[in-house]
Write a protein that holds these residues in place. Sequence first.
Motif, short mmCIF file in Angstrom:
data_model
loop_
_atom_site.label_atom_id
_atom_site.label_comp_id
_atom_site.label_asym_id
_atom_site.label_seq_id
_atom_site.Cartn_x
_atom_site.Cartn_y
_atom_site.Cartn_z
N THR A 25 29.86 35.54 49.27
CA THR A 25 28.43 35.87 49.27
C THR A 25 28.20 37.20 48.57
OG1 THR A 25 28.33 34.79 51.40
CG2 THR A 25 26.41 36.05 50.75
N MET A 26 29.11 38.13 48.86
CA MET A 26 28.98 39.45 48.24
C MET A 26 29.18 39.38 46.74
SD MET A 26 30.69 42.52 50.33
CE MET A 26 31.57 41.78 51.65
N LEU A 27 30.01 38.44 46.31
CA LEU A 27 30.35 38.35 44.89
C LEU A 27 29.09 38.25 44.03
CD1 LEU A 27 32.89 38.31 43.20
CD2 LEU A 27 32.84 35.83 43.24
N GLY A 28 28.11 37.49 44.52
CA GLY A 28 26.86 37.38 43.76
C GLY A 28 26.22 38.73 43.54
N ILE A 29 26.18 39.52 44.62
CA ILE A 29 25.57 40.85 44.53
C ILE A 29 26.44 41.77 43.68
CG2 ILE A 29 24.98 42.91 45.88
CD1 ILE A 29 22.93 40.78 46.19
N ILE A 30 27.77 41.65 43.86
CA ILE A 30 28.69 42.50 43.09
C ILE A 30 28.45 42.28 41.59
CG2 ILE A 30 31.12 42.85 42.47
CD1 ILE A 30 31.80 42.20 45.40
N ILE A 31 28.40 41.00 41.20
CA ILE A 31 28.21 40.69 39.78
C ILE A 31 26.86 41.21 39.32
CG2 ILE A 31 27.87 38.79 38.14
CD1 ILE A 31 30.03 37.25 39.75
N GLY A 32 25.84 41.01 40.15
CA GLY A 32 24.49 41.47 39.77
C GLY A 32 24.44 42.97 39.55
N VAL A 33 24.94 43.72 40.53
CA VAL A 33 24.87 45.18 40.42
C VAL A 33 25.76 45.68 39.28
CG1 VAL A 33 25.39 47.34 41.60
CG2 VAL A 33 24.20 45.53 42.80
N ALA A 34 26.97 45.11 39.18
CA ALA A 34 27.87 45.53 38.11
C ALA A 34 27.22 45.27 36.75
CB ALA A 34 29.20 44.78 38.21
N ALA A 35 26.56 44.12 36.64
CA ALA A 35 25.90 43.79 35.37
C ALA A 35 24.79 44.78 35.07
CB ALA A 35 25.34 42.36 35.43
N VAL A 36 23.99 45.11 36.08
CA VAL A 36 22.90 46.07 35.85
C VAL A 36 23.47 47.41 35.39
CG1 VAL A 36 21.14 47.47 36.99
CG2 VAL A 36 21.25 45.03 37.45
N VAL A 37 24.47 47.90 36.12
CA VAL A 37 25.02 49.22 35.80
C VAL A 37 25.65 49.22 34.40
CG1 VAL A 37 26.81 50.89 36.43
CG2 VAL A 37 25.35 49.91 38.20
N ALA A 38 26.46 48.19 34.12
CA ALA A 38 27.14 48.16 32.83
C ALA A 38 26.15 47.98 31.67
CB ALA A 38 28.19 47.04 32.83
N MET A 39 25.21 47.06 31.86
CA MET A 39 24.25 46.78 30.78
C MET A 39 23.40 48.01 30.48
SD MET A 39 24.66 43.79 29.67
CE MET A 39 26.36 43.63 30.05
N VAL A 291 17.85 40.73 32.47
CA VAL A 291 18.82 39.65 32.64
C VAL A 291 19.74 39.96 33.82
CG1 VAL A 291 20.79 38.50 31.59
CG2 VAL A 291 18.74 38.92 30.24
N ALA A 292 20.19 41.22 33.89
CA ALA A 292 21.09 41.61 34.97
C ALA A 292 20.38 41.51 36.32
CB ALA A 292 21.61 43.02 34.73
N SER A 293 19.09 41.88 36.35
CA SER A 293 18.34 41.82 37.60
C SER A 293 18.24 40.39 38.11
CB SER A 293 16.93 42.37 37.41
OG SER A 293 17.00 43.66 36.91
N ILE A 294 18.12 39.47 37.18
CA ILE A 294 18.03 38.06 37.59
C ILE A 294 19.29 37.66 38.33
CG2 ILE A 294 18.02 35.70 36.70
CD1 ILE A 294 16.04 36.74 34.55
N SER A 295 20.45 38.14 37.85
CA SER A 295 21.67 37.77 38.56
C SER A 295 21.70 38.41 39.94
CB SER A 295 22.91 38.17 37.75
OG SER A 295 22.99 39.56 37.66
N LEU A 296 21.05 39.58 40.06
CA LEU A 296 20.97 40.23 41.37
C LEU A 296 20.11 39.40 42.32
CD1 LEU A 296 22.13 42.70 42.59
CD2 LEU A 296 20.18 44.01 41.82
N ILE A 297 19.04 38.84 41.79
CA ILE A 297 18.17 38.01 42.62
C ILE A 297 18.89 36.71 43.02
CG2 ILE A 297 16.08 36.59 42.53
CD1 ILE A 297 14.81 38.96 40.96
N VAL A 298 19.65 36.18 42.06
CA VAL A 298 20.44 34.98 42.39
C VAL A 298 21.42 35.30 43.52
CG1 VAL A 298 22.16 33.36 41.50
CG2 VAL A 298 20.20 33.97 40.11
N GLY A 299 22.02 36.50 43.44
CA GLY A 299 22.90 36.95 44.51
C GLY A 299 22.16 37.01 45.84
N GLY A 300 20.92 37.49 45.79
CA GLY A 300 20.10 37.58 47.00
C GLY A 300 19.84 36.21 47.59
N ILE A 301 19.60 35.24 46.74
CA ILE A 301 19.37 33.88 47.23
C ILE A 301 20.63 33.36 47.89
CG2 ILE A 301 18.87 31.51 46.50
CD1 ILE A 301 17.07 32.78 44.31
N GLY A 302 21.79 33.73 47.32
CA GLY A 302 23.07 33.38 47.94
C GLY A 302 23.16 33.93 49.36
#
Lengths: 410, 233
Positions: A25-39, A291-302
């Motif tokens: 479950t955390m992985l979704g958020i991890i990817i989202g936040v990592a993507a935001v920070v890196a991007m 784009v990165a924020s969208i993955s964060l929201i997907v993580g939230g839905i997870g």
Amino acid sequence: MKLFRMTLRAALVALRRNKLRSALTMLGIIIGVAAVVAMVSIGQGATAAVQAQIRSLGTNLLMVIPGATTAAGARSGWGGVSTLTVGDARAIERECSAVAAVTYLRRQVVQVVHADQNWSTVAQGTTSTFPVVREWNVARGRFFTAQEEEGAARVAVIGQTVVDQLFGVGQDPIGAIIRVRNVAFEVIGVLEAKGQTTWGQDQDDVLVLPFSTAEKRVFGTQLFNVVDMIFVSARSTADIPEAAKQIRALLRQRHRIPTGEDDDFTVRSLDDMARASETASRVMTNLLFAVASISLIVGGIGIMNIMLVSVTERTREIGLRMAVGAKPRHVLLQFLTEAVVLSAVGGGIGALVGIIGSLLIAHLGGWPTLLSPVAVAGALLFSAAVGIFFGYYPSWKASRLEPIAALRYE
Amino acid sequence: MRRPLIRIENLWRVYTNGAVEVPALRGVSIVIEQGEFVAVMGASGSGKSTFLNILGFLDRPTRGRYLFRGRDVTALSADERAEIRNREIGFVFQSFNLLPRATVVENVELPLFYGPLPYAEQRPRALAALAALGLSDRAFSYPNQLSGGQQQRVAIARALVTEPSLLLADEPTGNLDSVAGKELMELLVRLNVQQGLTVVLVTHEPDIAAYAQRVVHFRDGLIVSDQPRGVHP
């Protein structure tokens, strides 16, 4: 305080019970936040790099070049026609109030010889104000003075690339004699290395001579007092538009251009270029961020999904907790805490991954990245908010259970 | 002279199932004194479990009056009912309802979590409750490592850790063999006699009901008989 600590403890215990599920479950958020920070760090790094290169040409700088870049009809563009003169440059310096300093140059490709070495480079005849206007100083030695420029002294200041090509290791270029078209010049200074421009031109491959010397002794021209380019530095960044306006008005008058006719010159400000590129890269950064924020929201839905499953699975536990005295808000808080712990821990790990990732990109890929504390903090806060937002509904659902129905749930 | 702990007057509980109204209790009146041991009997669907749930503030009556220690508790909010459950009532269920992934002592601590006792005193209090039931050596085991009888004793320790005045047991021996069931009943009787704990127990087994001082029979949502049995067997 006690309640908070106990709830946190209960949440950690509950999450530890299902380690794999919590991790996924955390992985979704991890990817989202990592993507935001890196991007964001990549985007900002690119912006900063482009800005730095544009600024390296000199701040507050305006360029006046002959010819006009009008789209209508056949027009000579960049440097097409020699319409600018030394007189124009002096007039700009004299008459435009928003202008701090002016320099001009004329250039030609020449062959430079030192001892048994020779090298083809661009000779620029310019004035003693060149280092001030271009914000480009000598690294060693000195630049030529106004007296030397007027007296057509045979002195030269050379760029680092020319030094490398003509002089061996340990050889001091200062004081050396070089020959340009059989005229001997004494090297009096070496310019600071500037590296390549954004478009890949080596700025250090240059030979700077006093304008009068170059005109009379090197270029062999019939047209005296003609310049290829005038560099103007405005009094301040804010004065750039005013300076451009004044220069345009003055040159139109000096060149006797009737109203309605096109200019036979172009005034360009580096600030315009900088701002345009800044806008472009900001759009890029925002796009990456979105784009990165969208993955964060997907993580939230997870998280929401897992919390709903968890509430259903633990209905009997909720019933029992209520039977032994848990109030609805205790249940709400317990599940909300679980959701927030999931997203905040995920956010923390994600920020770390993002930071390490962008450092790796900078290190291995050679991309310029700029870590933004604002983006890191923002991503963390946002992930906690995602936890609250997506955790609230399942938690609320849990807290609204009837104790007796929850206890009997199979 | 005993004080009435519970006074219930003309209590109704009607479940609404879509458009159909199903009455589970149809005007029950009863007084239970402090320190009594009451067995509630009846066939399934007679309303005995509903009655127990209302006694324990897990469910709310549709009509009628419920006085607990002389205080009208018919229409309390969810929070107030939770507080009374926490302080005054201990539950024992047929299926034990222990949290499987929590240790025995963590299970016993659970009610203290929602009570006023400071954190530092919770663990000692839970261990004391386990010791009182002879389960000290099992405090850090998990429920599935215990026998059924031991698990039900853990549930009783959990019910008693907040020192409630009323213990409610819904078929507590239903999942136990006869030996463990007998031991459990003897334990409840001991708690009733020695500590003056009021016990209300739902069962359909006459053998189990025989441990109580008073047996109340339910049929079709009404009390049909209420017999004092005098002394324990």
